[in-house]
Design a protein around this motif. Structure first.
Motif, short mmCIF file in Angstrom:
data_model
loop_
_atom_site.label_atom_id
_atom_site.label_comp_id
_atom_site.label_asym_id
_atom_site.label_seq_id
_atom_site.Cartn_x
_atom_site.Cartn_y
_atom_site.Cartn_z
N ALA A 1 3.72 5.41 -5.31
CA ALA A 1 4.18 4.04 -5.03
C ALA A 1 3.00 3.19 -4.55
CB ALA A 1 5.29 4.06 -3.97
N HIS A 2 2.13 3.82 -3.77
CA HIS A 2 0.95 3.12 -3.25
C HIS A 2 0.02 2.70 -4.39
CE1 HIS A 2 -2.32 2.46 -0.25
NE2 HIS A 2 -3.08 2.81 -1.26
N GLU A 3 -0.31 3.63 -5.24
CA GLU A 3 -1.26 3.30 -6.33
C GLU A 3 -0.65 2.30 -7.30
OE1 GLU A 3 -4.02 4.15 -5.40
OE2 GLU A 3 -3.49 5.83 -4.09
N LEU A 4 0.64 2.43 -7.54
CA LEU A 4 1.32 1.46 -8.39
C LEU A 4 1.25 0.07 -7.75
CD1 LEU A 4 3.22 0.63 -10.74
CD2 LEU A 4 5.14 1.38 -9.31
N ALA A 5 1.48 0.00 -6.45
CA ALA A 5 1.44 -1.28 -5.72
C ALA A 5 0.08 -1.96 -5.88
CB ALA A 5 1.76 -1.06 -4.25
N HIS A 6 -0.98 -1.14 -5.99
CA HIS A 6 -2.32 -1.72 -6.20
C HIS A 6 -2.41 -2.53 -7.50
CE1 HIS A 6 -5.00 -0.52 -2.99
NE2 HIS A 6 -4.72 0.76 -3.09
N SER A 7 -1.48 -2.30 -8.43
CA SER A 7 -1.50 -3.09 -9.66
C SER A 7 -1.33 -4.58 -9.35
CB SER A 7 -0.38 -2.66 -10.61
OG SER A 7 -0.42 -1.27 -10.82
N ASN B 1 -6.95 -5.44 0.20
CA ASN B 1 -6.52 -4.45 -0.80
C ASN B 1 -5.51 -3.47 -0.21
OD1 ASN B 1 -8.31 -5.48 -2.67
ND2 ASN B 1 -9.27 -3.52 -3.15
N GLU B 2 -5.91 -2.82 0.87
CA GLU B 2 -5.13 -1.66 1.32
C GLU B 2 -3.95 -2.02 2.23
OE1 GLU B 2 -5.34 1.09 -0.10
OE2 GLU B 2 -7.29 0.95 -1.08
N GLY B 3 -4.13 -3.01 3.09
CA GLY B 3 -3.02 -3.40 3.98
C GLY B 3 -1.83 -3.90 3.17
N PHE B 4 -2.11 -4.77 2.20
CA PHE B 4 -1.05 -5.27 1.31
C PHE B 4 -0.40 -4.13 0.55
CE2 PHE B 4 -0.65 -9.91 0.80
CZ PHE B 4 -1.62 -10.34 1.70
N THR B 5 -1.24 -3.17 0.15
CA THR B 5 -0.72 -2.08 -0.68
C THR B 5 0.18 -1.14 0.13
OG1 THR B 5 -2.62 -2.25 -2.12
CG2 THR B 5 -1.41 -0.19 -2.19
N VAL B 6 -0.22 -0.84 1.37
CA VAL B 6 0.63 0.02 2.19
C VAL B 6 1.96 -0.68 2.49
CG1 VAL B 6 0.87 1.14 4.45
CG2 VAL B 6 -1.28 1.32 3.18
N MET C 1 -6.09 7.15 -6.80
CA MET C 1 -7.04 6.05 -6.99
C MET C 1 -6.47 5.15 -8.07
SD MET C 1 -9.86 4.51 -6.27
CE MET C 1 -10.13 2.93 -7.09
N GLU C 2 -6.38 3.87 -7.73
CA GLU C 2 -5.62 2.91 -8.54
C GLU C 2 -6.33 2.41 -9.78
OE1 GLU C 2 -7.02 2.50 -5.55
OE2 GLU C 2 -7.64 0.44 -5.14
N ASN C 3 -7.02 3.25 -10.52
CA ASN C 3 -7.69 2.77 -11.72
C ASN C 3 -6.65 2.10 -12.63
OD1 ASN C 3 -10.24 3.84 -10.90
ND2 ASN C 3 -9.40 5.87 -11.34
N ALA D 1 -7.60 -0.84 8.10
CA ALA D 1 -7.34 -1.59 6.87
C ALA D 1 -5.95 -1.27 6.34
CB ALA D 1 -8.39 -1.26 5.82
N TYR D 2 -5.61 0.00 6.32
CA TYR D 2 -4.35 0.43 5.72
C TYR D 2 -3.14 0.06 6.58
CZ TYR D 2 -6.76 3.30 2.22
OH TYR D 2 -7.53 3.73 1.16
N ILE D 3 -3.16 0.57 7.82
CA ILE D 3 -1.89 0.53 8.57
C ILE D 3 -1.82 -0.68 9.49
CG2 ILE D 3 -0.34 1.90 10.00
CD1 ILE D 3 -1.85 4.37 8.80
ZN ZN Z 1 -4.98 2.27 -1.61
#
Ligand code: ZN
Ligand code: BES
Length: 630
Positions: free
Chosen positions: A316-322, A339-344, A292-294, A406-408
């Protein structure tokens, strides 16, 4: 004013009026009706929190947080500010900072999903609202673990999970991603424990048990997070490190050794990391997510400690959420793919930079397999329209949007755009997108305008954006990937499927170490559920999927076991389900039991769940209960 029915009566005492602001806001809404976040009671378009200060007591004996939430609010001409609350006890509400004066407040009707509106009487001079409150045993965001459920076994642990709309269950707040705030906190915890938040953090326990936090960058409410436990900090290089129970510190140091390289790679693709510090907090096994990208403090699931660094793409995923999510945030939960598509997509770029194209393609292909299965499932589900990127989750749990769509599908939309524009051009575009929208929220519609005006039109790129975003299923122009290594694993599994034998001769020496876990994952997923129990057990005796290491493989293996009626795997599966609360790992096993033709499987699953649920966070408990009992 303890009684909420009395409080309800007070509602009539003050009507919401907001003069000029309200007129403007309404005009805005008319122009763009999709901007509304339907998952909040708050009126943050009229008056909103700018800064929040929390004063909290974390009481493990009572499993309760006692607190004051001090909201500094924007200039306004309103007589009411509305916050979201859920299962909180409100003690008193006051106005002012130096001298506090009690004010009237009203608690609205309770909605099972959204909780209640807390309407507080203010006047046009009000700059601060102080809400005195405590959490209850029904507080959904909080997970309280007794010492036995930690690795060390000596100290209790607690952590919060805010996304999507659970922050309101531990803080009275305008719980919408459309508002961004800074926050600070003073948190008192039992001596011997450390408290950390999604903010600037201490790296050592202190004698007083009181910790101070500052979050100077503006964030949405769902990213406020707190964890308290016996923790030690291990530095992993420049500006990054990991908090974990002391017993797991060395395992973390090994598993996450590449963190600082990941940060370098991310910065070289999309520019400066804007949150100063990036740490991980390794949570207990009940944590319902992989990560979880807190902000400044990703919460990570201990299942990531596979011992071979095979599951670090989650980091890498949670870091990308930064960048995607924390810096540029979906305006409503209907825009969750932003949020999630860009992050994946970004996660995969980081993995490619560190481990090469072939490895990254394998990771993306496995995701694509997941997406295809999900699309198939969703076609005949209650909500086939959920395969659109832009969702309509009105009157539904925003959690329903947490699907592979959303993700993939989101990530493959961006990959396909990248292929159309060329990587260099696309990278420039995305970098500018992050810079332009930094510390802001964005709707899908605003993104489309930005995409058209900054990429597709200037470079004359024809693209079926609307089909990708507003139509169900997967457009024909979706980019296709290929991996010889995965093809070989599929072919291998297919030979077993047709011959129903494996270890005669040639494969006697086959070991787990011969392939990476993603290859094994494809292998397991390609085995036909009609596989004989005898053969499955032979494979397991040699390759040890049910007993050895990798929790991702175990999840797939136990799922196949249920589907193939292999009850000899039950003891190992039960042990797994009792230990691990990561939703995506356990969900498929319970779901397979529910879908099974053998009623004994559902009975077994219910029995396992009856005890295992004590080790799950509300989020997982809720999902599994729905699967088994609805
Ligand atoms: Zn995510
Ligand atoms: N932000 C999500 C987790 C989340 C989403 C929590 C929606 C609540 C509501 C997080 O970044 C995430 O996506 N975690 C995944 C990681 C995976 C896709 C690499 C997980 O938990 O498995």
């Amino acid at each position: 004013m303890k009684n909420s029915s009395v409080i309800l009566l007070l509602l009539g005492l003050f009507s919401q009026s907001c003069g000029i602001n309200s007129a403007n806001a309404n005009k805005e809404k008319l122009k763009n009706p999709i901007q509304k976040d339907t998952h909040t009671h708050s009126n943050c378009d009229e008056v909103r929190t700018i800064h929040l200060h929390l004063d909290l007591d974390v009481n493990f004996k009572e499993k309760t947080i006692y607190g004051v939430a001090r909201h500094q609010i924007s200039k306004h001409s309103c007589d009411t500010i509305i916050f979201d609350i859920k299962e909180l006890k409100i003690k008193e509400v006051t106005l002012g900072s130096n001298k506090e004066t009690p004010t009237n407040y009203a608690i609205g009707e309770s909605d099972a999903l959204l909780g209640q509106a807390l309407s507080v009487k203010i006047d046009s001079n009000t700059t601060q609202v102080n809400i005195y409150y405590r959490t209850t045993k029904n507080t959904e965001a909080l997970d309280w673990l007794s010492p036995e459920l930690t690795t060390g076994g000596k100290y209790p642990y607690m952590y919060t999970q805010g996304q999507a709309i659970l922050t309101r269950s531990w803080i009275p707040i305008q719980d919408t991603p459309m508002n961004r705030i800074t926050y600070s906190a003073d948190v008192r915890v039992p001596k011997g424990l450390l408290a950390i938040m999604s903010a600037a953090n201490p790296i050592k326990k202190n004698q007083s048990g009181i910790y101070h936090f500052e979050m100077k960058q503006r964030i949405p409410a769902y990213l406020i997070a707190l964890a308290v436990g016996d923790m030690k900090y291990t530095s992993l290089g420049n500006k990054c490190g990991v908090y974990s129970e002391p017993e797991l510190a060395e395992a973390c140091r090994y598993e996450f050794a590449d963190l600082s390289k990941m940060m370098d790679a991310a910065e070289s693709i999309y520019g400066e990391y804007r949150w100063d510090q990036y740490d991980l907090a390794l949570l207990p096994y009940s944590f319902p997510f992989g990560g979880m990208e807190n902000p400044r403090l990703t919460f990570a699931n201990p299942t990531l400690l596979a011992g071979d660094r095979s599951l670090t793409s989650v980091i890498a995923h949670e870091l990308a959420h930064s960048w995607s999510g924390n810096l540029v945030t979906n305006a409503t939960w209907n825009d969750f793919w932003l949020n999630e598509g860009f992050t994946v997509y970004f996660e995969n770029r980081i993995m490619e930079a560190l481990y090469g194209e072939e490895h990254a393609a394998i990771l993306a292909l496995i995701e694509f397999q997941d997406l295809e299965a999900e699309l198939e499932r969703m076609k005949s589900s209650e909500h086939p329209e959920d395969t659109r990127l832009k969702l309509n989750l009105d009157n539904r749990n925003p959690d329903d949007g947490m699907t592979d769509i959303a993700y993939i599908k989101g990530a493959f939309f961006l990959r396909t755009l990248e292929a159309a524009a060329g990587r260099e051009q696309f990278d420039t575009f995305i970098k500018e997108y992050f810079d332009t929208h930094a510390f802001k929220t964005i709707t899908t519609e605003e993104f489309i305008v930005y995409l058209n005006t900054h990429l597709l039109e200037p470079f004359n790129i024809p693209f079926n954006t609307n089909e990708w975003i507003y139509e169900t299923g997967l457009p024909d122009n979706c980019i296709r990937l290929n991996s010889d290594r995965l093809n070989q694993m599929i072919a291998f599994a297919n030979r077993i499927n047709s011959e129903q034998t494996i270890f005669n001769g040639k494969y006697k020496n086959l070991k787990r170490g011969d392939f990476i876990s993603q290859e094994w994952q494809t292998f397991i997923r390609s085995l036909n559920p009609s596989i004989s129990i005898k053969l499955m057990n032979e494979i397991d005796a040699q390759l040890k999927f049910s007993t050895d290491g990798n929790p991702a493989l175990k999840s797939d293996w136990f799922c196949l076991s249920v589907k193939s009626g292999n009850k000899s795997m039950r003891p190992a599966a039960k042990k797994y389900l009792n230990k691990i609360g990561r939703r995506w790992y356990i969900e498929c096993i319970y779901q397979a039991c529910k879908d099974s033709k053998d009623p004994d499987d559902l009975k077994w699953a219910k029995n396992v769940f009856s005890t295992a649920q004590n080790n799950y966070h509300f989020v997982s408990k809720n999902t599994i209960r729905d699967i088994l009992y609805n």
